[in-house]
Every structure is written in structure tokens, then in C-alpha cells.
Design a protein around this motif. Structure first.
Motif, PDB file in Angstrom:
ATOM      1  N   PHE A  15       0.829  -1.198   0.000  1.00 14.76           N
ATOM      2  CA  PHE A  15       0.000   0.000   0.000  1.00 14.76           C
ATOM      3  C   PHE A  15       0.871   1.257   0.000  1.00 14.76           C
ATOM      4  CE2 PHE A  15      -2.540   3.392   1.854  1.00 14.76           C
ATOM      5  CZ  PHE A  15      -3.684   3.317   1.071  1.00 14.76           C
ATOM      6  N   MET A  16       1.941   1.256   0.803  1.00 16.14           N
ATOM      7  CA  MET A  16       2.851   2.409   0.839  1.00 16.14           C
ATOM      8  C   MET A  16       3.430   2.692  -0.550  1.00 16.14           C
ATOM      9  SD  MET A  16       5.099   1.972   4.325  1.00 16.14           S
ATOM     10  CE  MET A  16       6.025   3.498   4.114  1.00 16.14           C
ATOM     11  N   VAL A  17       3.929   1.643  -1.174  1.00 12.40           N
ATOM     12  CA  VAL A  17       4.549   1.785  -2.497  1.00 12.40           C
ATOM     13  C   VAL A  17       3.495   2.165  -3.535  1.00 12.40           C
ATOM     14  CG1 VAL A  17       5.776   0.558  -4.343  1.00 12.40           C
ATOM     15  CG2 VAL A  17       6.465   0.250  -1.954  1.00 12.40           C
ATOM     16  N   GLY A  18       2.343   1.525  -3.478  1.00 11.96           N
ATOM     17  CA  GLY A  18       1.265   1.855  -4.425  1.00 11.96           C
ATOM     18  C   GLY A  18       0.816   3.296  -4.305  1.00 11.96           C
ATOM     19  N   TYR A  19       0.667   3.764  -3.075  1.00 12.02           N
ATOM     20  CA  TYR A  19       0.256   5.152  -2.859  1.00 12.02           C
ATOM     21  C   TYR A  19       1.333   6.114  -3.357  1.00 12.02           C
ATOM     22  CZ  TYR A  19      -1.413   9.306  -0.363  1.00 12.02           C
ATOM     23  OH  TYR A  19      -1.849  10.572  -0.064  1.00 12.02           O
ATOM     24  N   PHE A  20       2.585   5.780  -3.083  1.00 10.46           N
ATOM     25  CA  PHE A  20       3.710   6.581  -3.580  1.00 10.46           C
ATOM     26  C   PHE A  20       3.671   6.673  -5.104  1.00 10.46           C
ATOM     27  CE2 PHE A  20       8.010   5.803  -5.412  1.00 10.46           C
ATOM     28  CZ  PHE A  20       8.495   7.094  -5.348  1.00 10.46           C
ATOM     29  N   LEU A  21       3.535   5.518  -5.756  1.00  9.51           N
ATOM     30  CA  LEU A  21       3.526   5.506  -7.225  1.00  9.51           C
ATOM     31  C   LEU A  21       2.301   6.246  -7.788  1.00  9.51           C
ATOM     32  CD1 LEU A  21       4.771   1.879  -7.929  1.00  9.51           C
ATOM     33  CD2 LEU A  21       6.040   4.028  -8.255  1.00  9.51           C
ATOM     34  N   LEU A  22       1.167   6.108  -7.135  1.00  5.92           N
ATOM     35  CA  LEU A  22      -0.039   6.809  -7.551  1.00  5.92           C
ATOM     36  C   LEU A  22       0.177   8.322  -7.523  1.00  5.92           C
ATOM     37  CD1 LEU A  22      -3.074   6.309  -8.294  1.00  5.92           C
ATOM     38  CD2 LEU A  22      -3.541   6.748  -5.885  1.00  5.92           C
TER      39      LEU A  22
END
Length: 161
Positions: A150-157
């Protein structure tokens, strides 16, 4: 140069996920470091205060999840603080002592030894507690993996949109 920057950021994030199975690696710090590296190499402009609050709350959640899952697994099977400490030492030492299976065997043996030495529990009872430590560790890894994703996904988003 941009490609090299992205490779460095990806390496930080990958090391973060490797830290899930090698707990000596502070996984969340590498993921957070990858986000900071992006800011230093590119820009912090996309990261508003909401982004930072969410990421910091996720970091706190990761640290908490690790401890709570291990404690819950051990306590559920009748273990004590000694079992938690033994399991934690086993989690850290296991992969170095038994490279292929130490990540699972380490907390199991650590909890057993701690309960037998400190609380004089019999082998069967201590083994149940050791089993609980493994269940707690596996739950912790799954939970941390989801939070890190989730952290990485939110960052990439935030970065890519």
C-alpha cells in the motif's frame, strides 16, 4: 540519468521487501528511504502534508503490526514475555544460523528455549508456544507485506498521476 535514479529507488523498495524474510533488514526504512530518495533526486513537490501523514501512519502501523502479531501468536498458545523475546532473537538469528529454513525454525526454537529456561515449561507446552510464534511471525509478514504494498502503491499513484 533518470533511469538510474529510478533503478536506485526500485532497489531501495526491493530491499524493503527482502526485509520481510530477513528481519535484520529494516524493511520499512528502506521503503521510506526510497520515497525520500525520489524527493531528493526528482522533487518533493507532489508530496503534500496528507501524503506524509499517511506514510508516517503506515510506518507506525508496520512497527506495531510486527510486535502485536508476534505477541498475539505467542500469548494465544500460553506463552510469556520470555517466549516473545526468545522468538524475536530466533527471528533475527535464525536466517544466519540455518540459511534456508532459519526464518521459520529460529522463532520456533527461540520461543521454546526461552519458555523452558525461564519458566521451566515442559517440551510439549513450550513447543505449542513455539508453534504460536511461527503463526505470529507468518501473520506479521503477510500484514507487513500488505502495508508495504500500500505504501509503495500510494507513492507511485502520487508520483505517476
Amino acid at each position: 540519468m533518470e533511469t538510474i535514479y529510478w533503478v536506485l529507488i526500485a532497489i531501495m523498495i526491493i530491499i524493503g521487501f527482502i526485509g520481510l524474510v530477513f528481519p535484520i533488514i529494516p524493511s520499512v526504512l528502506f521503503i521510506f528511504g526510497g520515497i525520500l530518495l525520489y524527493g531528493f533526486l526528482f522533487t518533493f513537490e507532489q508530496f503534500n502534508w496528507i501524503f506524509w501523514v499517511i506514510q508516517i501512519l503506515l510506518v507506525i502501523l508496520l512497527f506495531t503490526a510486527d510486535y502485536v502479531a508476534n505477541m498475539f501468536g505467542i500469548k494465544k498458545y500460553g506463552g510469556s514475555k520470555a517466549g516473545i523475546w526468545g522468538s524475536t532473537i530466533g527471528i533475527l538469528a535464525g536466517p544466519f544460523i540455518i540459511p534456508a529454513f532459519g526464518i521459520i525454525i529460529g522463532p520456533f526454537i527461540g520461543a521454546i528455549l526461552a519458555e523452558m529456561i525461564v519458566h521451566k515449561k515442559d517440551l510439549v507446552t513450550a513447543s505449542k508456544i513455539g508453534f504460536g510464534s511461527v503463526i505470529g511471525f507468518i501473520s506479521s509478514v503477510v500484514t507487513k507485506a500488505l502495508i508495504q504494498l500500500f505504501m509503495v502503491g500510494y507513492f507511485l499513484l502520487v508520483v505517476l498521476l
